[in-house]
Design an enzyme around this catalytic site. Structure first.
Site, PDB file in Angstrom:
ATOM      1  N   ARG A  13       0.854  -1.179   0.000  1.00  0.00           N
ATOM      2  CA  ARG A  13       0.000   0.000   0.000  1.00  0.00           C
ATOM      3  C   ARG A  13       0.897   1.239   0.000  1.00  0.00           C
ATOM      4  O   ARG A  13       1.897   1.283   0.737  1.00  0.00           O
ATOM      5  CB  ARG A  13      -0.921   0.028   1.228  1.00  0.00           C
ATOM      6  CG  ARG A  13      -2.092  -0.946   1.171  1.00  0.00           C
ATOM      7  CD  ARG A  13      -3.128  -0.578   0.104  1.00  0.00           C
ATOM      8  NE  ARG A  13      -4.289  -1.453   0.109  1.00  0.00           N
ATOM      9  CZ  ARG A  13      -4.422  -2.560  -0.631  1.00  0.00           C
ATOM     10  NH1 ARG A  13      -3.453  -2.946  -1.433  1.00  0.00           N
ATOM     11  NH2 ARG A  13      -5.538  -3.281  -0.574  1.00  0.00           N
ATOM     12  N   GLU A  34      -3.922   7.403  -5.223  1.00  0.00           N
ATOM     13  CA  GLU A  34      -4.128   6.638  -6.457  1.00  0.00           C
ATOM     14  C   GLU A  34      -5.419   7.057  -7.123  1.00  0.00           C
ATOM     15  O   GLU A  34      -6.424   7.253  -6.421  1.00  0.00           O
ATOM     16  CB  GLU A  34      -4.149   5.138  -6.143  1.00  0.00           C
ATOM     17  CG  GLU A  34      -2.823   4.646  -5.608  1.00  0.00           C
ATOM     18  CD  GLU A  34      -2.808   3.143  -5.316  1.00  0.00           C
ATOM     19  OE1 GLU A  34      -3.806   2.457  -5.600  1.00  0.00           O
ATOM     20  OE2 GLU A  34      -1.783   2.672  -4.796  1.00  0.00           O
ATOM     21  N   HIS A  92      -1.032  -0.211  -9.713  1.00  0.00           N
ATOM     22  CA  HIS A  92      -1.654  -1.090  -8.704  1.00  0.00           C
ATOM     23  C   HIS A  92      -2.238  -2.348  -9.367  1.00  0.00           C
ATOM     24  O   HIS A  92      -3.447  -2.586  -9.323  1.00  0.00           O
ATOM     25  CB  HIS A  92      -2.730  -0.343  -7.915  1.00  0.00           C
ATOM     26  CG  HIS A  92      -3.035  -0.992  -6.589  1.00  0.00           C
ATOM     27  ND1 HIS A  92      -3.434  -0.285  -5.481  1.00  0.00           N
ATOM     28  CD2 HIS A  92      -3.013  -2.299  -6.197  1.00  0.00           C
ATOM     29  CE1 HIS A  92      -3.634  -1.110  -4.469  1.00  0.00           C
ATOM     30  NE2 HIS A  92      -3.391  -2.345  -4.884  1.00  0.00           N
TER      31      HIS A  92
HETATM   32  C1  DGY Z   1      -5.434  -6.331  -2.559  1.00  0.00           C
HETATM   33  O1  DGY Z   1      -6.118  -7.330  -2.805  1.00  0.00           O
HETATM   34  O2  DGY Z   1      -5.369  -5.802  -1.467  1.00  0.00           O
HETATM   35  C2  DGY Z   1      -4.660  -5.792  -3.695  1.00  0.00           C
HETATM   36  O3  DGY Z   1      -4.012  -4.614  -3.419  1.00  0.00           O
HETATM   37  C3  DGY Z   1      -5.498  -5.706  -4.927  1.00  0.00           C
HETATM   38  O4  DGY Z   1      -4.676  -6.145  -5.934  1.00  0.00           O
END
Ligand code: DGY
Length: 319
Positions: free
Chosen positions: A237, A266, A285
Site C-alpha cells: 500500500r 491513487e 496497482h
Molecule cells: C489487494 O487485494 O489488497 C490488492 O491490493 C489488490 O490487488
C-alpha cells in the site's frame, strides 16, 4: 423477495452469476468508482455491499444503510473499510485472501527484476532511437541473483516472494512482529530488526498491510539506513512509504532506485515528482491483476456476500 445488493463495479462474470442467483443486484456501470455520495445513496436501501479498495466505507455510509448485513471487499487489503464501525453495527466484513498470493508475489518479483535491470528505461531508450551501440556499461543495472533481499512483512505474499528469491539464490532477511518458521525452514530466511534489514539488504520489498503502525513505516530515517546501491519495491500500500522522503532519497542518491505498484494517492497524479525520475519504475496497482486471479477474487467476494446475506459464516471473514 430477494435481498438487495450494491456492487460498486462490474466484476468477472463468474462472481456476478453467484450474486444474481441469490440477490437483486444494482451494479455500478462506469469504469470509474461511484463518488462517495452516490455510493452512500445506492448502498442505503441494500442488504449487502460488494466494494473495491477505491470505495470508502465509513460510519456515515453505514448509518444510512440500516438493513446492511455484509460488506464484501474484492481485495485482500481492506484499509478503505472501517471494520470497527461495521462490527459495532453487526455488519460482517469479508475479503479475498489466499487466491491472489502467488500472482502478487509474481508481480513483486517482476517489478524487482525490472527495477534492478532497468527494463523500462531500456525499453524507452530503444523506442526513442537512442540505442547507438553496445558498450560495456550501457544500461548496466544490479544483479538480482545472489543479492540480499529484505522482506518487510513475512505473511502469505512475503513467503511466496521468498520462494521466488530462493530460486535466484538470494540471501533472505525478513522483519516481522512474528517469526515465520516455514520461511526460515523452506528458504533459509533470517528474521532481523527492520533497521538491520534496511542496512543489509540490496533490495527491500514491502508486504505488510496498511495499519496505523505501518503508515510511513519507511520514511527519511529508514531510507537513510539503506545502502546507496539498494532498491525499494512496494506492491503493498502506498502510504507505507513516505513518498516525499522517497523522492528525496532517490534524487540525493541515498538509495539507487524504486519500483512502485502503489502510491499515497491513487491514481498517482501526473505531476507527482517521482514520475520524472528514470530510476523509478511505476505500475498502476496491478499486483493481483491476472484474469484468473481476478476471477477467483470475484468468486470469493460473491461467496462472502451471499453467505452474509444468508446469515451464514463468511468463507473469508475479516471480523
Ligand atoms: C489487494 O487485494 O489488497 C490488492 O491490493 C489488490 O490487488
Amino acid at each position: 423477495m430477494k435481498p438487495r445488493v450494491f456492487v460498486t463495479r462490474q466484476i468477472p462474470e463468474a462472481g456476478m452469476q453467484i450474486i444474481q442467483a441469490a440477490a437483486d443486484a444494482d451494479v455500478w456501470p462506469d469504469e470509474l468508482p461511484p463518488p462517495y455520495d452516490v455510493l452512500a445513496d445506492r448502498t442505503a436501501p441494500c442488504d449487502g455491499l460488494l466494494c473495491l479498495l477505491t470505495d470508502r466505507i465509513d460510519a456515515g455510509l453505514l448509518d444510512r444503510a440500516p438493513n446492511l448485513r455484509v460488506v464484501s471487499q474484492l481485495a485482500v487489503g481492506y484499509d478503505n473499510v472501517d471494520v470497527a464501525a461495521c462490527t459495532a453495527r453487526g455488519i460482517k466484513v469479508g475479503n479475498t485472501p489466499g487466491v491472489l498470493t502467488e500472482t502478487t508475489a509474481d508481480l513483486a518479483f517482476a517489478l524487482l527484476m525490472a527495477t534492478a535491470r532497468r527494463i523500462v528505461e531500456s525499453d524507452r531508450i530503444v523506442r526513442a532511437g537512442k540505442w547507438l551501440t553496445w558498450s560495456p556499461l550501457f544500461m548496466a543495472g544490479a544483479d538480482v541473483h545472489h543479492a540480499t533481499l529484505g522482506i518487510v512483512g513475512m505473511g502469505r505474499i512475503g513467503y511466496e516472494v521468498a520462494r521466488r528469491a530462493s530460486g535466484f539464490q538470494m540471501t533472505i532477511l525478513y522483519a516481522d512482529a512474528r517469526p515465520n518458521e516455514a520461511a526460515e525452514r523452506d528458504f533459509g530466511a533470517h528474521r532481523v530488526s527492520l533497521d538491520d534489514l534496511l542496512q543489509a539488504s540490496d533490495f527491500v520489498t514491502i508486504h505488510t498491510p496498511l495499519l496505523p503502525e505501518t503508515t510511513h513505516l519507511i520514511g527519511e530515517r529508514e531510507l537513510k539506513l539503506m545502502k546507496p546501491s539498494a532498491m525499494l519495491i512496494n506492491t503493498a500500500r502506498g502510504p507505507i512509504v513516505d513518498q516525499k522522503a522517497l523522492y528525496e532519497a532517490l534524487v540525493t542518491g541515498a538509495i539507487a532506485a524504486a519500483g512502485l505498484d502503489v502510491f499515497e494517492v491513487e491514481p498517482v497524479p501526473g505531476n507527482e515528482p517521482l514520475l520524472a525520475l528514470d530510476n523509478v519504475v511505476v505500475l498502476p496497482h496491478i499486483g493481483s491483476a491476472s484474469v484468473a486471479t481476478r476471477t477467483r477474487m470475484a468468486v470469493i467476494a460473491a461467496e462472502n456476500l451471499v453467505a452474509g446475506l444468508r446469515g451464514e459464516p463468511l468463507p473469508c471473514p475479516v471480523n
